[in-house]
Design an enzyme around this catalytic site. Structure first.
Site, mmCIF file in Angstrom:
data_model
loop_
_atom_site.group_PDB
_atom_site.id
_atom_site.type_symbol
_atom_site.label_atom_id
_atom_site.label_comp_id
_atom_site.label_asym_id
_atom_site.label_seq_id
_atom_site.Cartn_x
_atom_site.Cartn_y
_atom_site.Cartn_z
ATOM 1 N N HIS A 119 -6.988 -0.316 -8.415
ATOM 2 C CA HIS A 119 -5.662 -0.817 -8.070
ATOM 3 C C HIS A 119 -5.465 -2.177 -8.707
ATOM 4 C CE1 HIS A 119 -5.550 2.545 -5.429
ATOM 5 N NE2 HIS A 119 -4.421 2.179 -4.863
ATOM 6 N N GLY A 138 -0.271 0.370 3.830
ATOM 7 C CA GLY A 138 -0.850 1.024 2.655
ATOM 8 C C GLY A 138 -0.314 0.456 1.343
ATOM 9 N N HIS A 139 -0.910 0.896 0.248
ATOM 10 C CA HIS A 139 -0.523 0.402 -1.080
ATOM 11 C C HIS A 139 0.927 0.757 -1.399
ATOM 12 C CE1 HIS A 139 -2.435 4.319 -2.903
ATOM 13 N NE2 HIS A 139 -1.739 4.562 -1.841
ATOM 14 N N ASN A 140 1.589 -0.177 -2.060
ATOM 15 C CA ASN A 140 2.956 0.005 -2.538
ATOM 16 C C ASN A 140 4.007 0.114 -1.443
ATOM 17 O OD1 ASN A 140 1.066 1.191 -4.778
ATOM 18 N ND2 ASN A 140 2.949 0.624 -5.806
ATOM 19 N N SER A 166 3.312 3.649 0.049
ATOM 20 C CA SER A 166 4.686 3.799 -0.435
ATOM 21 C C SER A 166 5.715 4.032 0.664
ATOM 22 C CB SER A 166 4.786 4.914 -1.480
ATOM 23 O OG SER A 166 3.957 4.618 -2.589
#
Lengths: 319, 319, 319
Positions: B189, B230-232, B250
């Site tokens: 990442h 979480g990511h994004n 996301s």
């Protein structure tokens, strides 16, 4: 801080007010004549006759109901005004000023641990590497503070308490007042956390400090990993909270309560002595002692056990 | 890194390819001619005509559909090949090389805090004991970074941000590609986390960095303890996430969203402005603005409140 | 420690017993003639003929069933007596005595990391700032231990393992015996955690050490943030545990199991190879391989998907 200085900050006319040194913000029940409180719900009006506060923030509507021994300060949103003023009373948590920490000679502070000012540590304790002990924290005898634990300022710890790695005790409670345009104004939390004798707390838990007064874990209680205890919770003696339990602010329990993994409670709820909540149970109301509950919505355990069995039978018939 | 070097690592024939210096891995939307992307779903094919990438990993089936301005690199499993290549672009998080940190003179870095290389810290901040600030992190003015917080490299923090003890910002998102024999290959990442002004984050939270681009917490949002982002994810302004909320990758929210304790969301979901999710609510689809929801499966709050009342009546009749 | 010394602590008459040096507390299956065990459930009585323990704590009722090669020590509550004795065998976790740590020259230990005694670290590792590595921990090659991770004593880590910031590995399992007046007596956990090759663990997770033996994460498994792994869990190869999953003690999984976010398991449960649990799924019984489940109570995923659809139709008819 002088009342008029605070009023100036809020841009409030002081021509009908009397200045005094405000010692602290407080609650209706505990205020002294040098304290300031706020009234934002009508239900508190009844209790004002016995309240000893020096002044209260209050809405225009309720102002005439404030007894004459308490100065009424009229504001649009008492809760919001209170939040703004709370910043004046915020204490530094990790100040680096004050007296050197006092550590009993039989206790060990490992290299890499940090002790704040005015800290006191009793006999036979170990404060392990990376632990951060905030200002004015007092720790009793025979305690183990594992690596990377953080105790915020003013936390009070009894005897034979173990707190496992990564847990955080005394961080600010989650409390905000809201402006008309949707911003959230922090209510500084000036209470503390008290952990009584023989409590064990697992790893990576979070226990929030009280707004006023205390969050308290009573003696002999055992708390597993990743548990959240909100501000002003009072956990009764010998209570067991299994991993990932989350208690919202002002939850109180009797003694020997058991809450299974991932269970939770809403705020301002009391769970009676010896009552048990199954894993994942979601407590949304006061519960009597010596009862068992489970599910979300919460049902008595007997009902819950049968509920889904019956539902599945009904659904199958439909199918 | 040269494309051919990467192809050699993947054991791919380069006789029909043209070598170039690959600057980074990227997405279809954001790629430049010196970037490499991958296509693993047919739905992305439509957008290729405007894509500026230099090359794409693609399956044999879809290769003929790649426009001529993008080199098509045929691989069996584009996502997996991409995961393997991502390791070449992984940046060190805590490198110990680069320029000395710049800290404004009005800011305090307590003993026992660690500052990485190229860190910049603005005015009136406190970085408390045990906090670890990764390389290239930038922190604005008036921020409080509490003990034992970890900010991974490249995190960007605005003004008046508080992050309570033990929270981790910028750790790798949970993303893997899968081999045929069931192993999971890490997708490195290389995005970052951005935290805007006036955000407060509780204790022991985890906020993952983006694969590409950003995970972003917009201004004025307040996050309680033990929350997972979480990511994004993009969290809208003045949003409130109560303790133990978990947002999958996301998830995006509008402004002034409220999620109660232990609520969660699946990935790639949008929650509209001012929408509220009751505690434990499980969001699995996009939600319109100004609505209220609860339960698992999720229902509008009105329906949810009546749903179990009716069910319990029905079950009692059966009993 | 001598048996009679322990009996004196428990105030037990030793006139019919033979003294010996007790090497450790153990289980029925693994005990040697120098070990002490306890029997608190009738179902274990069958296995005693092959048990090699030197002595067992046992209730008066079951004492006559103990074979003559094992000394029977009659106590009121064998589990409680065992808990009291476990404190004699507790090992120090962060002792500051023993040999200097051995770190391969290609590995980097950042400033502010703490290494305990008898620690061994292989090639190409990075131990980042604020990480605390307990005594006797062994770490293989190519591992990344991120900032503020805590590894309790005796943890064993394979090759290419990453553990993200703030995670705690090897803290005491949540095990207590209970006195008649409701107090909880700690069972000291003398087992360890083993993490095999190519495992990645997210931020702020908690993995508890075993009572005896091991908690084990098998090779290639990937664990997201804020996950709880109870004592004596065995996680199969290439298993995926998404954020906020909680596994109670002695949960075991096969290979390539997937558990979605906020899912959980009760204790002493096995989840078969390749089985998948949807987010929030609550596993309360053994699950066969290659199946899919969701909900609370848990149902096969197909049933669960239809269950609430049918219920909502039924409720609407009622309304």
């Amino acid at each position: 801080m002088r009342l008029f200085e605070m009023m100036k900050y809020l841009d409030i006319d002081t021509s009908n007010l009397k200045d005094f040194e405000v010692k602290s913000l407080s609650t209706l029940e505990e205020a002294t004549p040098s304290d300031l409180i706020y009234i934002d719900q009508d239900k508190y009006l009844d209790k004002l006759s016995t309240c000893k506060a020096g002044a209260t923030l209050v809405s225009e509507k309720n102002a005439p109901l404030i007894p004459s021994h308490i100065q009424a300060i009229v504001v649009k949103n008492p809760h919001l005004a209170f939040a703004y003023l709370s910043s004046f009373f915020a204490r530094e948590m990790f100040e680096e000023s004050g007296a050197e920490p006092k550590v009993a000679s039989s206790s060990k502070v490992m290299s890499g641990a940090y002790l704040g000012r005015d800290v006191e540590i009793g006999e036979d304790c170990v404060i392990m590497a990376g632990a951060v002990i905030g200002d004015r924290v007092k720790i009793g005898n025979g305690c183990k503070i594992f690596p990377n634990v953080v105790l915020y300022a003013d936390t009070l710890i009894g005897d034979r308490v173990s707190i496992h790695a990564g847990s955080v005790v005394g961080s600010d409670g989650f409390g905000y007042a809201h402006t008309q345009d949707g911003a959230h104004i922090k209510i500084y939390h000036n209470g503390r956390v008290v952990i009584e004798d023989d409590v064990e707390i697992g790893a990576n838990c979070t226990l929030d400090r009280a707004v006023f007064g205390e969050t308290r874990i009573k003696k002999g209680s055992k708390i597993d990993n990743l548990v959240q205890i909100g501000h002003n919770c009072i956990i009764g003696e010998h209570t067991i909270l299994v991993s990932q339990v989350g208690l919202a602010g002002s939850t109180t329990t009797g003694r020997n309560v058991v809450m299974g993994g991932q269970a939770g409670s809403g705020g301002h709820i009391h769970i009676g002595d010896f009552t048990q909540i199954a894993g994942r149970g979601a407590v949304g109301k006061n519960l009597p002692p010596h009862t068992k509950w489970g599910g979300h919505p919460l049902m008595e355990l007997d009902e819950w056990m049968k509920f889904y069995v019956t539902l599945r039978r009904m659904v199958k018939k439909q199918g």
